[in-house]
Design a protein around this motif. Sequence first.
Motif, PDB file in Angstrom:
ATOM      1  N   PHE A 514       0.862  -1.188   0.000  1.00 42.17           N
ATOM      2  CA  PHE A 514       0.000   0.000   0.000  1.00 42.17           C
ATOM      3  C   PHE A 514       0.898   1.238   0.000  1.00 42.17           C
ATOM      4  N   ARG A 515       0.616   2.177  -0.893  1.00 44.30           N
ATOM      5  CA  ARG A 515       1.302   3.469  -0.910  1.00 44.30           C
ATOM      6  C   ARG A 515       0.428   4.457  -0.166  1.00 44.30           C
ATOM      7  N   PHE A 516       0.915   4.995   0.958  1.00 42.79           N
ATOM      8  CA  PHE A 516       0.053   5.779   1.848  1.00 42.79           C
ATOM      9  C   PHE A 516       0.778   7.023   2.343  1.00 42.79           C
ATOM     10  N   ARG A 517      -0.017   7.925   2.935  1.00 41.79           N
ATOM     11  CA  ARG A 517       0.533   9.091   3.631  1.00 41.79           C
ATOM     12  C   ARG A 517      -0.299   9.317   4.885  1.00 41.79           C
ATOM     13  N   ALA A 518       0.274   8.973   6.029  1.00 40.38           N
ATOM     14  CA  ALA A 518      -0.364   9.139   7.337  1.00 40.38           C
ATOM     15  C   ALA A 518       0.661   8.721   8.384  1.00 40.38           C
ATOM     16  N   ARG A 519       0.389   9.059   9.647  1.00 37.15           N
ATOM     17  CA  ARG A 519       1.289   8.640  10.715  1.00 37.15           C
ATOM     18  C   ARG A 519       1.103   7.173  11.049  1.00 37.15           C
ATOM     19  N   ASP A 520      -0.156   6.754  11.211  1.00 40.03           N
ATOM     20  CA  ASP A 520      -0.476   5.397  11.654  1.00 40.03           C
ATOM     21  C   ASP A 520      -1.089   4.599  10.512  1.00 40.03           C
ATOM     22  N   LEU A 521      -0.818   3.304  10.498  1.00 43.39           N
ATOM     23  CA  LEU A 521      -1.454   2.395   9.553  1.00 43.39           C
ATOM     24  C   LEU A 521      -1.994   1.200  10.321  1.00 43.39           C
ATOM     25  N   HIS A 522      -3.270   0.903  10.097  1.00 43.39           N
ATOM     26  CA  HIS A 522      -3.926  -0.237  10.738  1.00 43.39           C
ATOM     27  C   HIS A 522      -4.496  -1.143   9.653  1.00 43.39           C
ATOM     28  N   LEU A 523      -4.622  -2.414   9.989  1.00 42.77           N
ATOM     29  CA  LEU A 523      -5.204  -3.386   9.064  1.00 42.77           C
ATOM     30  C   LEU A 523      -6.042  -4.361   9.872  1.00 42.77           C
ATOM     31  N   VAL A 524      -7.302  -4.536   9.456  1.00 45.10           N
ATOM     32  CA  VAL A 524      -8.179  -5.515  10.103  1.00 45.10           C
ATOM     33  C   VAL A 524      -7.850  -6.879   9.513  1.00 45.10           C
ATOM     34  N   LEU A 525      -7.457  -7.811  10.394  1.00 40.56           N
ATOM     35  CA  LEU A 525      -6.984  -9.128   9.982  1.00 40.56           C
ATOM     36  C   LEU A 525      -7.631 -10.217  10.824  1.00 40.56           C
ATOM     37  N   GLY A 526      -7.615 -11.424  10.285  1.00 43.24           N
ATOM     38  CA  GLY A 526      -8.033 -12.596  11.035  1.00 43.24           C
ATOM     39  C   GLY A 526      -7.106 -13.755  10.725  1.00 43.24           C
ATOM     40  N   PRO A 527      -6.958 -14.725  11.652  1.00 35.77           N
ATOM     41  CA  PRO A 527      -6.085 -15.887  11.413  1.00 35.77           C
ATOM     42  C   PRO A 527      -6.722 -16.857  10.426  1.00 35.77           C
ATOM     43  N   ALA A 528      -6.071 -17.974  10.207  1.00 40.54           N
ATOM     44  CA  ALA A 528      -6.621 -19.010   9.338  1.00 40.54           C
ATOM     45  C   ALA A 528      -7.961 -19.499   9.875  1.00 40.54           C
ATOM     46  N   ALA A 529      -8.778 -20.089   9.001  1.00 37.30           N
ATOM     47  CA  ALA A 529     -10.115 -20.543   9.400  1.00 37.30           C
ATOM     48  C   ALA A 529     -10.054 -21.537  10.545  1.00 37.30           C
ATOM     49  N   THR A 530      -8.971 -22.270  10.671  1.00 37.84           N
ATOM     50  CA  THR A 530      -8.821 -23.233  11.767  1.00 37.84           C
ATOM     51  C   THR A 530      -8.501 -22.548  13.084  1.00 37.84           C
ATOM     52  N   GLY A 531      -8.218 -21.238  13.053  1.00 35.07           N
ATOM     53  CA  GLY A 531      -7.814 -20.509  14.244  1.00 35.07           C
ATOM     54  C   GLY A 531      -6.316 -20.491  14.449  1.00 35.07           C
ATOM     55  N   ARG A 532      -5.555 -21.171  13.589  1.00 33.86           N
ATOM     56  CA  ARG A 532      -4.100 -21.200  13.727  1.00 33.86           C
ATOM     57  C   ARG A 532      -3.516 -19.825  13.420  1.00 33.86           C
ATOM     58  N   PRO A 533      -2.643 -19.298  14.274  1.00 33.85           N
ATOM     59  CA  PRO A 533      -2.051 -17.982  14.016  1.00 33.85           C
ATOM     60  C   PRO A 533      -1.269 -17.959  12.701  1.00 33.85           C
ATOM     61  N   VAL A 534      -1.199 -16.774  12.117  1.00 32.49           N
ATOM     62  CA  VAL A 534      -0.471 -16.570  10.862  1.00 32.49           C
ATOM     63  C   VAL A 534       0.652 -15.580  11.128  1.00 32.49           C
ATOM     64  N   ARG A 535       1.884 -15.998  10.865  1.00 30.43           N
ATOM     65  CA  ARG A 535       3.038 -15.124  11.067  1.00 30.43           C
ATOM     66  C   ARG A 535       3.150 -14.118   9.918  1.00 30.43           C
ATOM     67  N   PHE A 536       3.660 -12.924  10.226  1.00 29.99           N
ATOM     68  CA  PHE A 536       3.851 -11.928   9.179  1.00 29.99           C
ATOM     69  C   PHE A 536       5.122 -11.128   9.437  1.00 29.99           C
ATOM     70  N   ARG A 537       5.528 -10.400   8.366  1.00 30.48           N
ATOM     71  CA  ARG A 537       6.667  -9.496   8.467  1.00 30.48           C
ATOM     72  C   ARG A 537       6.310  -8.205   7.744  1.00 30.48           C
TER      73      ARG A 537
END
Length: 598
Positions: A514-537
């Motif tokens: 995403f190309r953005f201009r703001a101080r803060d960036l938020h993203l609404v996310l959810g894990p896999a359908a099984t509930g297993r956490p998803v790692r990110f970088r």
Amino acid sequence: MIIAVLAFLGGALTILSPCILPVVPFVLARTEQPFARSTLPLLIGMAATFAAIATLAAVGGAWAVHLNAYGRIAALVLLALSGLALLSRSIADRLTRPFVALGSRLSQQGGGRAGVVASLLLGVATGFLWAPCAGPILALILTGAALRGPSTATTLLLLAYALGAVTSLALVAAASTRVIAALKRSFAAGEWLRRALGAAVLVAVAAIAFGWDTGVLTRLSLARTQTLEEALIARVAPRKDSMSMQGAMTGTMTGTMTGSMTGAMQGTSAGAATRVPGIEGELPSLDGAVAWLNSPPLTPQSLRGKVVLVDFWTYSCINCLRALPYIEDWYHRYRTQGLVVIGVHAPEFAFEKDVGNVTRAVHDLGIAYPVALDNNYAIWQAFDNQYWPAHYFVDAEGRIRGHHFGEGEYAQSEELLRTLLTEAGATHLPAAASAIHATGIEAPPDEADIQSPETYIGYQRAESFASPGGAVPDASHVYQAPEALALNQWALAGDWLIEKERAVGAGKPGMIVFRFRARDLHLVLGPAATGRPVRFRVTLDGHAPGNDHGVDVRPDGTGSVDGQRLYQLLRQSGPVAEHTFAIEFLDAGVQAYSFTFG
């Protein structure tokens, strides 16, 4: 009625937008023929088709999206053939296939009923292709349609918007008719004009086929017309409608108090001027909630004698979260003085209808006051509400005495609460809050330089998607991110399944940029359908965020998605500037819903 007028005027303003340009050649190509048998039926067909397709897109499922996609393909073919027939009579004569002959006939001057039908069919095709810019007025209509479901009112408002647009186009066509006639008389240029119009039609078809009407032209259009639409709203619509329209467009509002007052706080000097807030209506029924947290079900009758603050919110909404510290402070400060706070949780996404999800969010946020789960929007509709957050102030007699939309104006809101409590007989009120020091996600935004709007990832409301080829609804597809993005463009990379309100990572790794201009960036996310956490970088301009990391990210950019909620991924410590954000998911199955900024 006021909203219908605004819809018509908003449509009329599209003539000032570059995103109207692709349909102009289709209109001008008919100006050599009588208006009543050619241009008028074309514009009627365009308006009716747009209203029908936009209604389906707003409230339908994937079948509506696919229907519109097939309709657009057929319309592009038909109008391309019409352009070729205009461009060269010899080409038109040599094209013998039935559907090509149809395109040729539709492009020729027709008379009587045949000419009207031909123009109407071309108008229907144009309606499939027209993608007007979603300014504040159109955004309000589409948001209301998505929330309330299909209705005659939705279709009529969309039709009013389309009629405003075609009225402007009709005026342009009328003016162009005189210019074209003068050129033909002066220069005998009829055949050259015909070819020029044919070339313009082909260019417009190409622009729409490659998505330029919803990409480059849309970004240019918003810059031109948004200010005009907001000024129009402020002049024509009541204050409540004005604020809800802007909220539908931006998702971040600073409202004004209706019925607020100055100089009426407890302890104001005797000589200060006071104003009494007016009455806006009665507290409506609170029936319809599927569950209550922290309280048994409440009713207007059981609340008589209490001052009530009703807060419409949803737990993944950043604007709602930033308002919570103030609401919680008022609850703890004035609950012994007769104040009741009711949080009406009206979900924006499907996962927010889950009682377990909301219960965990209420616990994690430390909310102790009653929360009604309004999964079916029964209370929302009873208040005729339009957005999140919304605050309604009710006196001890059950009358609504003021409301506030969005963030901000907290001192005025507390002032109104103190006035209503004093009216109800409260004495010795504690001092008003001097300052609230919220932290983390709940900290106030940096409003000085936010140039990026709330952006949805699901195809129902997605805008500015820049992956080549566009979105493929409801099917797994391997996407690529372009080498460079313009401001507020975003893209996917890897294998993704784009659904109505989210995109699901179908493989690993997957990336969003995403190309953005703001101080803060938020993203609404959810894990896999099984509930297993998803790692990110996370990276910022290709590097780990370091001191610019958000509360849900480590300085090296790593983190994990362990629940369905809003994640703060960036909070920059330096001056606000334009940057490229990227998040790479190292496991499959992540659910991505929307970006918000602050």
